[in-house]
Design a protein around this motif. Structure first.
Motif, PDB file in Angstrom:
ATOM      1  N   MET A 130       0.810  -1.218   0.000  1.00 21.67           N
ATOM      2  CA  MET A 130       0.000   0.000   0.000  1.00 21.67           C
ATOM      3  C   MET A 130       0.844   1.269   0.000  1.00 21.67           C
ATOM      4  N   ARG A 131       2.132   1.154  -0.306  1.00 25.57           N
ATOM      5  CA  ARG A 131       2.992   2.333  -0.217  1.00 25.57           C
ATOM      6  C   ARG A 131       2.712   3.346  -1.329  1.00 25.57           C
ATOM      7  N   ARG A 132       2.220   2.870  -2.463  1.00 26.49           N
ATOM      8  CA  ARG A 132       1.860   3.784  -3.554  1.00 26.49           C
ATOM      9  C   ARG A 132       0.456   3.463  -4.022  1.00 26.49           C
ATOM     10  N   ARG A 133      -0.384   4.513  -4.153  1.00 23.53           N
ATOM     11  CA  ARG A 133      -1.795   4.319  -4.482  1.00 23.53           C
ATOM     12  C   ARG A 133      -1.990   3.537  -5.771  1.00 23.53           C
ATOM     13  N   ALA A 134      -1.304   3.960  -6.840  1.00 25.20           N
ATOM     14  CA  ALA A 134      -1.520   3.347  -8.145  1.00 25.20           C
ATOM     15  C   ALA A 134      -1.136   1.870  -8.123  1.00 25.20           C
ATOM     16  N   ARG A 135      -0.023   1.560  -7.474  1.00 29.03           N
ATOM     17  CA  ARG A 135       0.421   0.166  -7.404  1.00 29.03           C
ATOM     18  C   ARG A 135      -0.571  -0.670  -6.601  1.00 29.03           C
ATOM     19  N   TYR A 136      -1.004  -0.128  -5.466  1.00 25.26           N
ATOM     20  CA  TYR A 136      -1.955  -0.860  -4.626  1.00 25.26           C
ATOM     21  C   TYR A 136      -3.248  -1.145  -5.386  1.00 25.26           C
ATOM     22  N   ARG A 137      -3.806  -0.095  -6.011  1.00 23.77           N
ATOM     23  CA  ARG A 137      -5.055  -0.260  -6.755  1.00 23.77           C
ATOM     24  C   ARG A 137      -4.891  -1.283  -7.863  1.00 23.77           C
ATOM     25  N   SER A 138      -3.790  -1.228  -8.582  1.00 20.19           N
ATOM     26  CA  SER A 138      -3.545  -2.139  -9.697  1.00 20.19           C
ATOM     27  C   SER A 138      -3.450  -3.581  -9.218  1.00 20.19           C
ATOM     28  N   ARG A 139      -2.802  -3.802  -8.083  1.00 17.59           N
ATOM     29  CA  ARG A 139      -2.623  -5.166  -7.601  1.00 17.59           C
ATOM     30  C   ARG A 139      -3.942  -5.759  -7.107  1.00 17.59           C
ATOM     31  N   VAL A 140      -4.737  -4.966  -6.394  1.00 22.76           N
ATOM     32  CA  VAL A 140      -6.043  -5.463  -5.946  1.00 22.76           C
ATOM     33  C   VAL A 140      -6.923  -5.794  -7.145  1.00 22.76           C
ATOM     34  N   MET A 141      -6.966  -4.917  -8.118  1.00 20.77           N
ATOM     35  CA  MET A 141      -7.825  -5.160  -9.279  1.00 20.77           C
ATOM     36  C   MET A 141      -7.287  -6.290 -10.155  1.00 20.77           C
ATOM     37  N   GLY A 142      -5.972  -6.509 -10.129  1.00 16.42           N
ATOM     38  CA  GLY A 142      -5.410  -7.643 -10.851  1.00 16.42           C
ATOM     39  C   GLY A 142      -5.873  -8.969 -10.259  1.00 16.42           C
ATOM     40  N   VAL A 143      -5.926  -9.052  -8.923  1.00 18.16           N
ATOM     41  CA  VAL A 143      -6.452 -10.253  -8.269  1.00 18.16           C
ATOM     42  C   VAL A 143      -7.926 -10.426  -8.609  1.00 18.16           C
ATOM     43  N   LYS A 144      -8.680  -9.333  -8.563  1.00 18.52           N
ATOM     44  CA  LYS A 144     -10.116  -9.407  -8.868  1.00 18.52           C
ATOM     45  C   LYS A 144     -10.336  -9.897 -10.300  1.00 18.52           C
ATOM     46  N   SER A 145      -9.532  -9.441 -11.236  1.00 25.31           N
ATOM     47  CA  SER A 145      -9.676  -9.875 -12.635  1.00 25.31           C
ATOM     48  C   SER A 145      -9.433 -11.370 -12.777  1.00 25.31           C
ATOM     49  N   ALA A 146      -8.421 -11.896 -12.070  1.00 20.66           N
ATOM     50  CA  ALA A 146      -8.145 -13.335 -12.129  1.00 20.66           C
ATOM     51  C   ALA A 146      -9.311 -14.131 -11.561  1.00 20.66           C
ATOM     52  N   ASP A 173      -9.308   6.128  17.591  1.00 22.43           N
ATOM     53  CA  ASP A 173     -10.012   6.205  16.307  1.00 22.43           C
ATOM     54  C   ASP A 173      -9.796   4.924  15.501  1.00 22.43           C
ATOM     55  N   HIS A 174     -10.900   4.208  15.235  1.00 19.51           N
ATOM     56  CA  HIS A 174     -10.831   3.030  14.380  1.00 19.51           C
ATOM     57  C   HIS A 174     -11.716   3.211  13.149  1.00 19.51           C
ATOM     58  N   ARG A 175     -12.016   4.455  12.841  1.00 24.12           N
ATOM     59  CA  ARG A 175     -12.796   4.735  11.636  1.00 24.12           C
ATOM     60  C   ARG A 175     -11.901   4.641  10.408  1.00 24.12           C
ATOM     61  N   GLY A 176     -12.539   4.378   9.287  1.00 24.77           N
ATOM     62  CA  GLY A 176     -11.809   4.300   8.033  1.00 24.77           C
ATOM     63  C   GLY A 176     -11.917   2.925   7.404  1.00 24.77           C
ATOM     64  N   ALA A 177     -11.007   2.648   6.497  1.00 26.07           N
ATOM     65  CA  ALA A 177     -11.057   1.404   5.724  1.00 26.07           C
ATOM     66  C   ALA A 177     -10.578   0.221   6.574  1.00 26.07           C
ATOM     67  N   TRP A 178     -11.328  -0.893   6.471  1.00 32.14           N
ATOM     68  CA  TRP A 178     -10.943  -2.160   7.101  1.00 32.14           C
ATOM     69  C   TRP A 178     -10.735  -3.207   5.999  1.00 32.14           C
ATOM     70  N   PRO A 179      -9.987  -4.267   6.275  1.00 34.67           N
ATOM     71  CA  PRO A 179      -9.836  -5.340   5.281  1.00 34.67           C
ATOM     72  C   PRO A 179     -11.200  -5.862   4.831  1.00 34.67           C
ATOM     73  N   CYS A 180     -11.308  -6.144   3.540  1.00 33.69           N
ATOM     74  CA  CYS A 180     -12.607  -6.532   2.968  1.00 33.69           C
ATOM     75  C   CYS A 180     -12.396  -7.561   1.863  1.00 33.69           C
ATOM     76  N   ASP A 181     -12.015  -8.776   2.219  1.00 38.98           N
ATOM     77  CA  ASP A 181     -11.837  -9.839   1.223  1.00 38.98           C
ATOM     78  C   ASP A 181     -13.137 -10.175   0.500  1.00 38.98           C
ATOM     79  N   ALA A 182     -14.292  -9.816   1.092  1.00 34.49           N
ATOM     80  CA  ALA A 182     -15.569 -10.080   0.433  1.00 34.49           C
ATOM     81  C   ALA A 182     -15.647  -9.400  -0.931  1.00 34.49           C
ATOM     82  N   PHE A 183     -14.897  -8.319  -1.125  1.00 36.52           N
ATOM     83  CA  PHE A 183     -14.857  -7.652  -2.439  1.00 36.52           C
ATOM     84  C   PHE A 183     -14.496  -8.640  -3.538  1.00 36.52           C
ATOM     85  N   TYR A 184     -13.582  -9.562  -3.240  1.00 35.24           N
ATOM     86  CA  TYR A 184     -13.158 -10.534  -4.244  1.00 35.24           C
ATOM     87  C   TYR A 184     -14.255 -11.537  -4.588  1.00 35.24           C
ATOM     88  N   GLY A 185     -15.228 -11.720  -3.708  1.00 38.21           N
ATOM     89  CA  GLY A 185     -16.289 -12.683  -3.977  1.00 38.21           C
ATOM     90  C   GLY A 185     -17.528 -12.094  -4.609  1.00 38.21           C
TER      91      GLY A 185
END
Length: 537
Positions: free
Chosen positions: A113-129, A169-181
């Motif tokens: 998650m160090r770079r936005r573009a890389r992170y987004r690309s990797r998550v969407m690459g898994v989703k595409s597979a 503060d625990h607001r914000g994004a949490w892990p969401c593997d359900a996105f892949y399903g």
């Protein structure tokens, strides 16, 4: 039917056949925890699901036949782990094939998650597979198992555990593997704009690759689970065979040990008592979640008998059980107001004494934090095969009482959305979602003798199975399956089978023991893991 209840109260009763979407209204029960369905519409050999209030109870009319085709599994493996756990993945693949699954695999870059573009690309690459995998056979039960530090989708703003004050503060994004399903839901990355100064991973900004949704936007088409030991620097490698020192070495060693434990469980070598235990270290006023998950699910899994679920702490009992439910005030690396901490798992005698675990505590749903207590539940060599947080709400486990895997319970839980009950994005499984609750030990060594005209298979009995019916014999053109039964409708009682019509292109054989499994939901034919032998191999 009967179910455990703290007190009898009016309940609305509905029924549907397993796999159907529509519920039939049956009426109400008043001042009792029992119900009798005498409807002439009930069909012999059909499994039904009852909804009593919000309790789910699975019931089999007659005996459910053996399930030989479970569906398909996609193993998504982090690239840095591929060459280091190759033998473990091969054994795991063989175990899945031996339980009726078709298996595919793909390797992907690690989570970053160090770079936005890389992170987004990797998550969407898994989703595409995953989407490509699902498109090849959408009618099957499809399961995704993420192995290693596979990219983690994040979503939402809401603090499901209520921690939303400055300094806590625990607001914000949490892990969401359900996105892949989710194959058809709308996930956006536009509106949430929150900087979390305490937990950097929770920060969620527009167009940063993390999604906005606090709740699943639609039901899920695939079950998703994750087997991952990254970000656990507090777990040392002293209990691992080669005593690794580096964090990556420990991570890979824990992955290998998990798959060894998984194999022993499937083979009936690791035994768990047929009951659940629960313990809450919360005030009575905060027991609602425990009631929904421990009591209601235990009634479906173990029956309404008082011994089905006992008020005991799964960390303190001596005999391991199938399910452990535990609740308490939690921290990132602890549960029960610091009573149990991640680093204590380095002690040989400390750990959860349950195969499947459900935690209800703050932080339990945000399992990718450093030394997450939730994730650490999988590190022990004998117990902890899967862990879930119930911070999102109620899990629906009833289908496991009829031999279905944890993956089916995952999809049933996500389906609550279709009944008007939002399902929070933190719903996830750490561990192997293809595991089932009741295990039949396989036969012993399978061997064979082949000529041009026949193949003779023999096998040793191995560990005895209760209510054994015999064995089924299967044949395939590939070691990866699919395997087709060749031994007929009735199981083979003797420990010998002769294939008098062998095929040159089908040289792989498998034997599976069959036994009658009786649960509070009814009876079904339960199959063991397969034992394999190949002609000329």
């Amino acid at each position: 039917m009967s179910w455990a209840a703290t007190k009898a109260q009016p309940e609305h009763v509905r029924r549907r056949a397993f796999g159907e979407k529509i519920w039939s209204e049956l009426g109400f029960v008043v001042s009792t925890n029992r119900f009798v369905d005498r409807s002439p519409a009930l069909v012999e050999g059909q499994a039904y699901e009852y909804l009593v209030g919000r309790k789910r109870i699975g019931v089999m009319i007659g005996m459910r036949p053996a399930v030989e085709d479970r569906g398909r599994v996609l193993l998504v493996i982090a690239r840095d782990a591929v060459g280091k756990i190759e033998d473990s993945v091969a054994q795991f693949t063989s175990d899945l094939v031996g339980d009726g699954w078709r298996v595919e695999s793909v390797s992907v870059p690690e989570h970053d998650m160090r770079r936005r573009a890389r992170y987004r690309s990797r998550v969407m690459g898994v989703k595409s597979a995953i989407e490509a995998f699902h498109r090849r056979a959408p009618e099957k039960q499809n399961v995704v198992i993420l192995i290693g530090n596979v990219p983690i989708p994040y979503s939402g703003f809401r603090a499901e555990d209520g921690h939303q004050k400055v300094g806590d503060d625990h607001r914000g994004a949490w892990p969401c593997d359900a996105f892949y399903g989710d194959m058809d839901g709308r996930w956006t990355d536009e509106s949430v704009n929150h900087i979390n100064l305490l937990n950097r991973s929770n920060t969620n900004r527009p167009r940063d690759g993390k999604f906005d949704q606090d709740y699943l936007p639609s039901s899920l088409e695939l079950a998703v689970s994750r087997i991952d030991f990254s970000n656990l620097p507090g777990i040392n490698g002293k209990s691992l065979p080669d005593r690794p020192i580096s964090l990556n070495g420990i991570e890979m060693g824990l992955l290998r040990r998990y798959f060894e434990k998984n194999h022993r469980y499937r083979s009936g070598e690791v035994a768990f008592a047929d009951r659940g235990v629960f313990k809450s270290y919360l005030p009575r006023g905060l027991w609602k979640n425990m009631d929904r998950n421990a009591f209601r699910n235990s009634a479906a899994l173990f029956g309404s008998d008082a011994q089905g679920v006992l008020e005991e702490d799964c960390f303190l009992i001596s005999t391991p059980v199938k399910w452990g439910f535990i609740a308490g005030y939690g921290g990132r690396q602890s549960l029960g107001s610091g009573r149990y901490q991640t680093q204590l798992l380095n002690e040989p005698e400390f750990g959860p004494k349950a195969a499947f675990l459900m935690l209800y505590s703050s932080w339990s749903g945000d399992w990718n934090l450093k030394d997450s207590f939730t994730k650490s539940m999988l590190v022990k060599p004998e117990t902890g095969l899967a862990v879930m947080s119930s911070i999102h709400g109620q899990w629906m486990l009833a289908s496991m009482a009829l031999g279905d895997p944890l993956a089916s319970a995952y999809l049933e839980t996500a389906e609550e959305r279709e009944r008007g009950r939002p399902v929070a994005r933190s719903m996830s499984i750490l561990g192997d979602a293809t595991l089932r609750m009741d295990v039949v030990p396989p036969v012993g060594l399978l061997s064979g003798v082949a000529t041009d005209d026949w193949v003779q298979l023999t096998w040793s009995s191995g560990v005895a199975a209760e209510n054994e019916l015999g064995c089924y014999v299967y044949r395939s053109a590939s070691s990866d399956g699919p395997y087709r039964r060749i031994s007929g409708e009735s199981p083979v009682v003797d420990r010998i089978y002769v294939d008098r019509e062998p095929r040159i292109n089908e040289r792989y054989y498998m034997t599976r023991r069959a036994a009658v499994q009786t649960t509070p939901a009814g009876r079904y034919v339960n199959l063991s893991q397969g034992r394999f032998w190949s002609r000329g191999g």
